[in-house]
Design a protein around this motif. Structure first.
Motif, PDB file in Angstrom:
ATOM      1  N   LYS A  53     -33.539  76.382  11.901  1.00 55.53           N
ATOM      2  CA  LYS A  53     -33.804  76.486  13.346  1.00 55.53           C
ATOM      3  C   LYS A  53     -35.035  77.355  13.590  1.00 55.53           C
ATOM      4  CE  LYS A  53     -29.332  75.755  15.540  1.00 55.53           C
ATOM      5  NZ  LYS A  53     -28.260  76.409  16.342  1.00 55.53           N
ATOM      6  N   ALA A  54     -35.130  78.474  12.888  1.00 58.11           N
ATOM      7  CA  ALA A  54     -36.278  79.373  13.064  1.00 58.11           C
ATOM      8  C   ALA A  54     -37.583  78.694  12.660  1.00 58.11           C
ATOM      9  CB  ALA A  54     -36.077  80.652  12.255  1.00 58.11           C
ATOM     10  N   PHE A  55     -37.509  77.700  11.775  1.00 56.57           N
ATOM     11  CA  PHE A  55     -38.694  76.976  11.318  1.00 56.57           C
ATOM     12  C   PHE A  55     -39.007  75.767  12.206  1.00 56.57           C
ATOM     13  CE2 PHE A  55     -41.290  74.453   8.304  1.00 56.57           C
ATOM     14  CZ  PHE A  55     -42.201  75.425   7.927  1.00 56.57           C
ATOM     15  N   GLY A  56     -38.231  75.560  13.249  1.00 58.09           N
ATOM     16  CA  GLY A  56     -38.528  74.476  14.181  1.00 58.09           C
ATOM     17  C   GLY A  56     -37.706  73.219  14.026  1.00 58.09           C
ATOM     18  N   PHE A  57     -36.745  73.220  13.122  1.00 55.54           N
ATOM     19  CA  PHE A  57     -35.855  72.066  13.004  1.00 55.54           C
ATOM     20  C   PHE A  57     -34.875  72.076  14.174  1.00 55.54           C
ATOM     21  CE2 PHE A  57     -37.323  72.171   8.646  1.00 55.54           C
ATOM     22  CZ  PHE A  57     -37.286  70.846   8.256  1.00 55.54           C
ATOM     23  N   THR A  58     -34.514  70.891  14.638  1.00 56.88           N
ATOM     24  CA  THR A  58     -33.492  70.767  15.664  1.00 56.88           C
ATOM     25  C   THR A  58     -32.306  70.002  15.093  1.00 56.88           C
ATOM     26  OG1 THR A  58     -34.509  68.752  16.539  1.00 56.88           O
ATOM     27  CG2 THR A  58     -35.128  70.834  17.579  1.00 56.88           C
ATOM     28  N   GLU A  59     -31.149  70.317  15.633  1.00 54.65           N
ATOM     29  CA  GLU A  59     -29.927  69.661  15.175  1.00 54.65           C
ATOM     30  C   GLU A  59     -29.891  68.232  15.702  1.00 54.65           C
ATOM     31  OE1 GLU A  59     -26.409  71.967  15.935  1.00 54.65           O
ATOM     32  OE2 GLU A  59     -27.430  73.836  15.397  1.00 54.65           O
ATOM     33  N   VAL A  60     -29.626  67.298  14.806  1.00 56.65           N
ATOM     34  CA  VAL A  60     -29.479  65.895  15.182  1.00 56.65           C
ATOM     35  C   VAL A  60     -27.999  65.599  15.394  1.00 56.65           C
ATOM     36  CG1 VAL A  60     -29.824  63.500  14.424  1.00 56.65           C
ATOM     37  CG2 VAL A  60     -31.569  65.238  13.937  1.00 56.65           C
ATOM     38  N   GLU A  61     -27.182  66.023  14.430  1.00 56.20           N
ATOM     39  CA  GLU A  61     -25.732  65.833  14.559  1.00 56.20           C
ATOM     40  C   GLU A  61     -25.000  66.668  13.521  1.00 56.20           C
ATOM     41  OE1 GLU A  61     -24.627  61.761  13.846  1.00 56.20           O
ATOM     42  OE2 GLU A  61     -25.700  61.671  11.966  1.00 56.20           O
ATOM     43  N   ASP A  62     -23.763  67.023  13.856  1.00 57.49           N
ATOM     44  CA  ASP A  62     -22.890  67.671  12.890  1.00 57.49           C
ATOM     45  C   ASP A  62     -22.459  66.611  11.886  1.00 57.49           C
ATOM     46  OD1 ASP A  62     -23.052  70.124  14.173  1.00 57.49           O
ATOM     47  OD2 ASP A  62     -21.238  69.771  15.358  1.00 57.49           O
ATOM     48  N   ALA A  63     -22.178  67.062  10.676  1.00 59.26           N
ATOM     49  CA  ALA A  63     -21.798  66.117   9.627  1.00 59.26           C
ATOM     50  C   ALA A  63     -20.714  66.730   8.751  1.00 59.26           C
ATOM     51  CB  ALA A  63     -23.017  65.776   8.767  1.00 59.26           C
ATOM     52  N   GLN A  64     -20.026  65.884   8.057  1.00 55.86           N
ATOM     53  CA  GLN A  64     -19.096  66.298   7.015  1.00 55.86           C
ATOM     54  C   GLN A  64     -19.681  65.779   5.712  1.00 55.86           C
ATOM     55  OE1 GLN A  64     -16.223  68.167   7.211  1.00 55.86           O
ATOM     56  NE2 GLN A  64     -16.797  68.515   9.332  1.00 55.86           N
ATOM     57  N   LEU A  65     -20.062  66.701   4.831  1.00 58.18           N
ATOM     58  CA  LEU A  65     -20.708  66.311   3.585  1.00 58.18           C
ATOM     59  C   LEU A  65     -19.637  66.080   2.527  1.00 58.18           C
ATOM     60  CD1 LEU A  65     -23.488  69.058   3.604  1.00 58.18           C
ATOM     61  CD2 LEU A  65     -23.439  66.862   4.784  1.00 58.18           C
ATOM     62  N   PRO A  66     -19.480  64.830   2.077  1.00 55.25           N
ATOM     63  CA  PRO A  66     -18.452  64.537   1.079  1.00 55.25           C
ATOM     64  C   PRO A  66     -18.930  64.912  -0.326  1.00 55.25           C
ATOM     65  CG  PRO A  66     -19.561  62.524   1.729  1.00 55.25           C
ATOM     66  CD  PRO A  66     -20.145  63.630   2.559  1.00 55.25           C
ATOM     67  N   MET A  67     -18.181  65.776  -0.973  1.00 53.05           N
ATOM     68  CA  MET A  67     -18.464  66.124  -2.361  1.00 53.05           C
ATOM     69  C   MET A  67     -17.780  65.091  -3.253  1.00 53.05           C
ATOM     70  SD  MET A  67     -20.353  68.873  -2.160  1.00 53.05           S
ATOM     71  CE  MET A  67     -21.050  68.141  -0.678  1.00 53.05           C
ATOM     72  N   PRO A  68     -18.272  64.912  -4.473  1.00 47.55           N
ATOM     73  CA  PRO A  68     -17.669  63.917  -5.366  1.00 47.55           C
ATOM     74  C   PRO A  68     -16.182  64.130  -5.649  1.00 47.55           C
ATOM     75  CG  PRO A  68     -19.835  64.521  -6.157  1.00 47.55           C
ATOM     76  CD  PRO A  68     -19.511  65.453  -5.019  1.00 47.55           C
ATOM     77  N   ASP A  69     -15.686  65.361  -5.460  1.00 48.71           N
ATOM     78  CA  ASP A  69     -14.267  65.629  -5.697  1.00 48.71           C
ATOM     79  C   ASP A  69     -13.410  65.409  -4.449  1.00 48.71           C
ATOM     80  OD1 ASP A  69     -14.850  67.798  -4.083  1.00 48.71           O
ATOM     81  OD2 ASP A  69     -14.545  69.302  -5.647  1.00 48.71           O
ATOM     82  N   GLY A  70     -14.022  64.913  -3.357  1.00 51.68           N
ATOM     83  CA  GLY A  70     -13.283  64.635  -2.136  1.00 51.68           C
ATOM     84  C   GLY A  70     -13.316  65.763  -1.115  1.00 51.68           C
ATOM     85  N   THR A  71     -13.788  66.924  -1.497  1.00 51.93           N
ATOM     86  CA  THR A  71     -13.896  68.041  -0.570  1.00 51.93           C
ATOM     87  C   THR A  71     -14.977  67.737   0.467  1.00 51.93           C
ATOM     88  OG1 THR A  71     -13.254  69.581  -2.310  1.00 51.93           O
ATOM     89  CG2 THR A  71     -14.373  70.532  -0.399  1.00 51.93           C
ATOM     90  N   LEU A  72     -14.729  68.138   1.708  1.00 53.16           N
ATOM     91  CA  LEU A  72     -15.711  67.960   2.771  1.00 53.16           C
ATOM     92  C   LEU A  72     -16.291  69.313   3.158  1.00 53.16           C
ATOM     93  CD1 LEU A  72     -13.849  65.430   5.102  1.00 53.16           C
ATOM     94  CD2 LEU A  72     -15.693  64.957   3.482  1.00 53.16           C
ATOM     95  N   LEU A  73     -17.625  69.379   3.246  1.00 50.20           N
ATOM     96  CA  LEU A  73     -18.311  70.579   3.705  1.00 50.20           C
ATOM     97  C   LEU A  73     -18.923  70.293   5.064  1.00 50.20           C
ATOM     98  CD1 LEU A  73     -20.477  71.766   0.657  1.00 50.20           C
ATOM     99  CD2 LEU A  73     -18.240  72.589   1.337  1.00 50.20           C
ATOM    100  N   PRO A  74     -18.615  71.088   6.072  1.00 53.07           N
ATOM    101  CA  PRO A  74     -19.336  70.922   7.333  1.00 53.07           C
ATOM    102  C   PRO A  74     -20.833  71.183   7.115  1.00 53.07           C
ATOM    103  CG  PRO A  74     -17.364  72.239   7.665  1.00 53.07           C
ATOM    104  CD  PRO A  74     -17.557  72.093   6.177  1.00 53.07           C
ATOM    105  N   GLY A  75     -21.637  70.362   7.719  1.00 56.46           N
ATOM    106  CA  GLY A  75     -23.084  70.500   7.616  1.00 56.46           C
ATOM    107  C   GLY A  75     -23.735  70.041   8.906  1.00 56.46           C
ATOM    108  N   VAL A  76     -25.054  70.095   8.930  1.00 55.59           N
ATOM    109  CA  VAL A  76     -25.795  69.704  10.124  1.00 55.59           C
ATOM    110  C   VAL A  76     -27.027  68.905   9.702  1.00 55.59           C
ATOM    111  CG1 VAL A  76     -27.011  70.511  12.181  1.00 55.59           C
ATOM    112  CG2 VAL A  76     -25.057  71.818  11.312  1.00 55.59           C
ATOM    113  N   ALA A  77     -27.144  67.691  10.222  1.00 55.48           N
ATOM    114  CA  ALA A  77     -28.363  66.900  10.017  1.00 55.48           C
ATOM    115  C   ALA A  77     -29.411  67.460  10.977  1.00 55.48           C
ATOM    116  CB  ALA A  77     -28.110  65.431  10.308  1.00 55.48           C
ATOM    117  N   MET A  78     -30.617  67.711  10.448  1.00 57.01           N
ATOM    118  CA  MET A  78     -31.674  68.317  11.248  1.00 57.01           C
ATOM    119  C   MET A  78     -32.990  67.598  10.992  1.00 57.01           C
ATOM    120  SD  MET A  78     -30.665  72.358  10.703  1.00 57.01           S
ATOM    121  CE  MET A  78     -31.293  72.957  12.281  1.00 57.01           C
ATOM    122  N   GLU A  79     -33.870  67.623  11.994  1.00 55.73           N
ATOM    123  CA  GLU A  79     -35.202  67.035  11.849  1.00 55.73           C
ATOM    124  C   GLU A  79     -36.240  67.912  12.524  1.00 55.73           C
ATOM    125  OE1 GLU A  79     -35.798  62.952  12.853  1.00 55.73           O
ATOM    126  OE2 GLU A  79     -34.264  62.271  11.461  1.00 55.73           O
TER     127      GLU A  79
END
Length: 180
Positions: free
Chosen positions: A147-173
């Protein structure tokens, strides 16, 4: 202490992997539970050597030690543990954003401008190849930097790990300014 930015080489692989692992182990528990942190350590800290082979991955060294790393990609992969929709095809700079990838800063070196230095190098290199936008998939510890570098949030995401665990994340551009 002087910090030197340079392109990573294959011989940096073990230092980069150790740094990434340590960064996740120390920084992720403030944002994720123990299962999510352990999964991230296992699945997102493995260096994608294509970044080094492509000459798009950087390390910052202080006194001969790698204290930060990160890069960008002209290929269609958004983050390390991703496989869905990822491939090795080259992105079209006219219509697709370059990808910011695998950013890690050693815990005792955070908040010193190292992440910004890597992002600046990535932006300049992507601009030189004709890209007009950058995209990334942020894990939660990285969101304030981006955010400090000028990226804006596009959408919240759930990042699927190969073991099935989900990590909350944020797609940014972020756009790449022509005269930055």
């Amino acid at each position: 202490m002087e910090v030197v930015l340079r392109l990573a080489v294959v011989a940096d692989g073990s230092a980069v992997a150790a740094l990434a692992r340590a960064a996740v182990e120390t920084q992720f528990p403030a944002y994720y539970d123990a299962v999510q942190t352990a999964s991230a350590v296992e699945h997102i800290t493995t260096l994608d050597t294509a970044l080094i082979d492509d000459g798009t991955y950087y390390v910052l060294e202080a006194a001969g030690e790698v204290v930060a790393c990160g890069g960008w990609s002209r290929r269609n992969k958004l983050f390390n543990a991703s496989t869905a929709g990822a491939d090795t095809r080259l992105l079209d700079p006219a219509t697709e954003p370059a990808r910011i990838r695998a950013m890690f800063v050693r815990a005792d070196w955070t908040r010193r401008g190292l992440g910004r230095a890597i992002l600046t190098a990535c932006t300049e290199a992507a601009r030189a190849e004709g890209f007009t936008r950058l995209a990334l998939m942020a894990t939660l510890p990285g969101v304030p930097l981006y955010k400090a570098f000028g990226f804006t949030e596009v959408e919240d995401a759930q990042l699927p790990m190969p073991d099935g665990t989900l990590l909350p994340g944020v797609a940014m551009e972020r756009p790449i300014e022509e005269n930055a």
